[in-house]
Design a protein around this motif. Structure first.
Motif, mmCIF file in Angstrom:
data_model
loop_
_atom_site.group_PDB
_atom_site.id
_atom_site.type_symbol
_atom_site.label_atom_id
_atom_site.label_comp_id
_atom_site.label_asym_id
_atom_site.label_seq_id
_atom_site.Cartn_x
_atom_site.Cartn_y
_atom_site.Cartn_z
ATOM 1 N N THR A 1 25.982 35.461 -59.324
ATOM 2 C CA THR A 1 26.493 36.774 -58.970
ATOM 3 C C THR A 1 25.330 37.561 -58.406
ATOM 4 O O THR A 1 24.219 37.064 -58.325
ATOM 5 N N SER B 1 25.802 39.022 -49.844
ATOM 6 C CA SER B 1 26.768 39.635 -50.753
ATOM 7 C C SER B 1 28.121 38.938 -50.669
ATOM 8 O O SER B 1 28.780 38.707 -51.692
ATOM 9 N N LEU C 1 29.371 37.312 -54.159
ATOM 10 C CA LEU C 1 30.491 37.979 -54.827
ATOM 11 C C LEU C 1 31.785 37.186 -54.755
ATOM 12 O O LEU C 1 32.635 37.296 -55.642
ATOM 13 N N TYR D 1 34.918 42.771 -62.408
ATOM 14 C CA TYR D 1 34.289 42.811 -61.084
ATOM 15 C C TYR D 1 33.938 44.243 -60.704
ATOM 16 O O TYR D 1 32.825 44.522 -60.234
ATOM 17 N N THR D 2 34.863 45.176 -60.923
ATOM 18 C CA THR D 2 34.641 46.575 -60.552
ATOM 19 C C THR D 2 33.521 47.192 -61.370
ATOM 20 O O THR D 2 32.658 47.896 -60.831
ATOM 21 N N ARG E 1 30.177 45.997 -60.083
ATOM 22 C CA ARG E 1 29.815 46.619 -58.800
ATOM 23 C C ARG E 1 29.398 48.072 -58.996
ATOM 24 O O ARG E 1 28.428 48.533 -58.395
ATOM 25 N N ARG F 1 26.000 48.199 -60.580
ATOM 26 C CA ARG F 1 24.921 47.729 -59.702
ATOM 27 C C ARG F 1 24.571 48.743 -58.626
ATOM 28 O O ARG F 1 23.412 48.858 -58.230
ATOM 29 N N VAL G 1 30.182 48.799 -49.641
ATOM 30 C CA VAL G 1 31.200 49.086 -50.642
ATOM 31 C C VAL G 1 32.593 48.822 -50.074
ATOM 32 O O VAL G 1 33.484 48.330 -50.781
ATOM 33 N N TYR H 1 33.136 45.332 -50.493
ATOM 34 C CA TYR H 1 33.412 45.020 -51.895
ATOM 35 C C TYR H 1 34.895 45.177 -52.211
ATOM 36 O O TYR H 1 35.427 44.472 -53.073
#
Length: 425
Positions: A20, A82, A86, A106-107, A110, A113, A174, A177
């Motif tokens: 990750t 990424s 991810l 996952y959220t 993120r 981070r 983002v 993401y």
């Protein structure tokens, strides 16, 4: 690739765990990822430092300057990385017949981070900019767009704060993401699972992304009024857009997703076996990317209008070669370990801090040097080397502090690690 292997049992140990983007998780790294992350971070910093060196015609220093000025290509490396890191847990879940990974986990990862370090840099940059450039336009709306990661949707907000230009890419990332798990959810919703179906699905996704980007770059072109870097960073944003837009950069991210698919498939089909062929593949990807940069080293500032869809960073060729290199490094026998040397691992750990703080430091030094650090202001390479070394050293100190007191506490917090996590997520 042939159809997916039969689903593995939840306790299977056929392949090592996937990485990750969490630097605290030492057991789940993909070989070569730290090396490329460190390269990208230092190349971006180098580009902004070599902007301060005047041209050195007839000298080997000029070739170094030109190559270093291509440091913005490091942003493309970040996006491919990424995408690969991810999406890897999603590919593992898909190829082993497991459910869709927990999106809450996952959220949280993120958020932990990105938000603490980015918000800290955004806040400090805003205060410094208020003191040094009090007349900057659109100050409040730019800050609000930065806080909500929507700055990349309009030229007026593209740079969320004056004096720290590199923060523009955080909002773009983002967006990726968000788009990646949405696209993956569609794949999981299909009735059948196979590698062929997955490849066809992601080819279709890439086609949609490219088509949407084509519409953006031909339709959403800003007016010519106030367009250009001579009008400051807002004018520069007007020049960059719409070639720079979140949808176009998701295409870079998608190439990383493709790399993750190949890496995961090999881990499941061949037990992650290392082979010299992967060293050759990594060398071909890295060598091809370096050759692209070398033959396109002039002009000093990267051009992009003649690229595919006007995209920056020689897309799709450069990003594609980075993806190839990642696949090779992941299962190489030697090159992956060489890339992930101790210095690279440390640099990768603090790379986010390096990225979000270095340009603010350069801007402050430039302001108080009475033009001594302005664009092309340094004529002596020795002086430039000394100044650059000092700025890099201070940047590492700031980034290390950011990691120790802002980023790592958030990543290791109970909230960030909370909740049950399905295997592979």
């Amino acid at each position: 690739m042939p159809d997916a292997p039969a689903p593995l049992a939840p306790t299977a140990t056929a392949a090592p765990p996937l990485a990750t983007t969490d630097p605290t998780d030492r057991a789940s790294r993909i070989a070569g990822a730290d090396g490329l992350r460190a390269l990208a971070a230092l190349w971006v910093v180098g580009s902004h430092l070599f902007q301060r060196l005047a041209p050195q015609p007839g000298s080997w220093v000029e070739d170094v300057r030109l190559v270093m000025m291509k440091g913005p290509f490091g942003v493309s490396i970040f996006f491919v990385l990424s995408g690969m890191l991810l999406s890897a847990p999603f590919w593992r879940a898909y190829l082993t017949g497991r459910p869709f990974p927990r999106i809450g986990h996952y959220t949280r990862r993120r958020v932990a981070r990105i938000l603490p370090g980015f918000y800290a840099s955004l806040a400090v940059s805003s205060v410094v900019a208020l003191a040094l450039v009090p007349d900057a336009p659109y100050r409040l709306v730019r800050l609000l767009a930065g806080v909500t990661f929507t700055s990349g949707f309009h030229w007026a907000t593209f740079f969320p704060v004056p004096l720290n230009g590199p923060l523009w890419s955080i909002g773009f990332e983002v967006v990726s993401y968000v788009l990646m798990p949405l696209a993956m959810w569609g794949l999981f919703r299909l009735h059948r699972r196979s590698t062929r179906i997955a490849v066809a699905y992601w080819v279709a996704v890439m086609a949609v992304v490219v088509g949407a980007n084509q519409w953006i770059v031909t339709t959403l072109v800003p007016s010519a009024e106030g367009r250009g870097w001579q009008y400051g960073d807002v004018g520069g944003a007007k020049e960059w857009m719409p070639s720079y837009n979140p949808v176009g950069f998701f295409a870079h991210f998608c190439l990383g997703i493709a790399a993750a698919a190949a890496i995961t498939w090999w881990q499941l089909r061949r037990d992650g076996r290392r082979h010299w062929g992967f060293d050759l593949l990594a060398a071909a990807g890295l060598g091809g990317a370096a050759w692209l940069v070398w033959v396109n080293r002039e002009p000093a500032e990267p051009l992009y209008l003649t690229n595919y869809q006007g995209q920056p960073y020689l897309f799709p060729w450069f990003a594609g070669l980075v993806a190839v290199a990642l696949v090779g490094l992941a299962h190489s026998r030697v090159l992956g370990r060489l890339a992930d040397n101790r210095f690279a691992r440390f640099t990768a750990r603090v790379s986010f801090g390096i990225y979000i703080w270095h340009y603010l430091l350069i801007s402050v030094v430039e302001h108080y040097s009475d033009g001594g650090l302005a664009y092309g202001a340094i004529t002596d390479p020795g002086t430039h080397l000394a100044v650059s070394a000092a700025i890099v050293a201070v940047t590492y100190a700031i980034a290390t502090a950011s990691w120790r007191w802002i980023e790592r506490p958030a990543l290791t917090s109970r909230w960030a690690r909370g909740g049950a996590v399905r295997p592979g997520c």
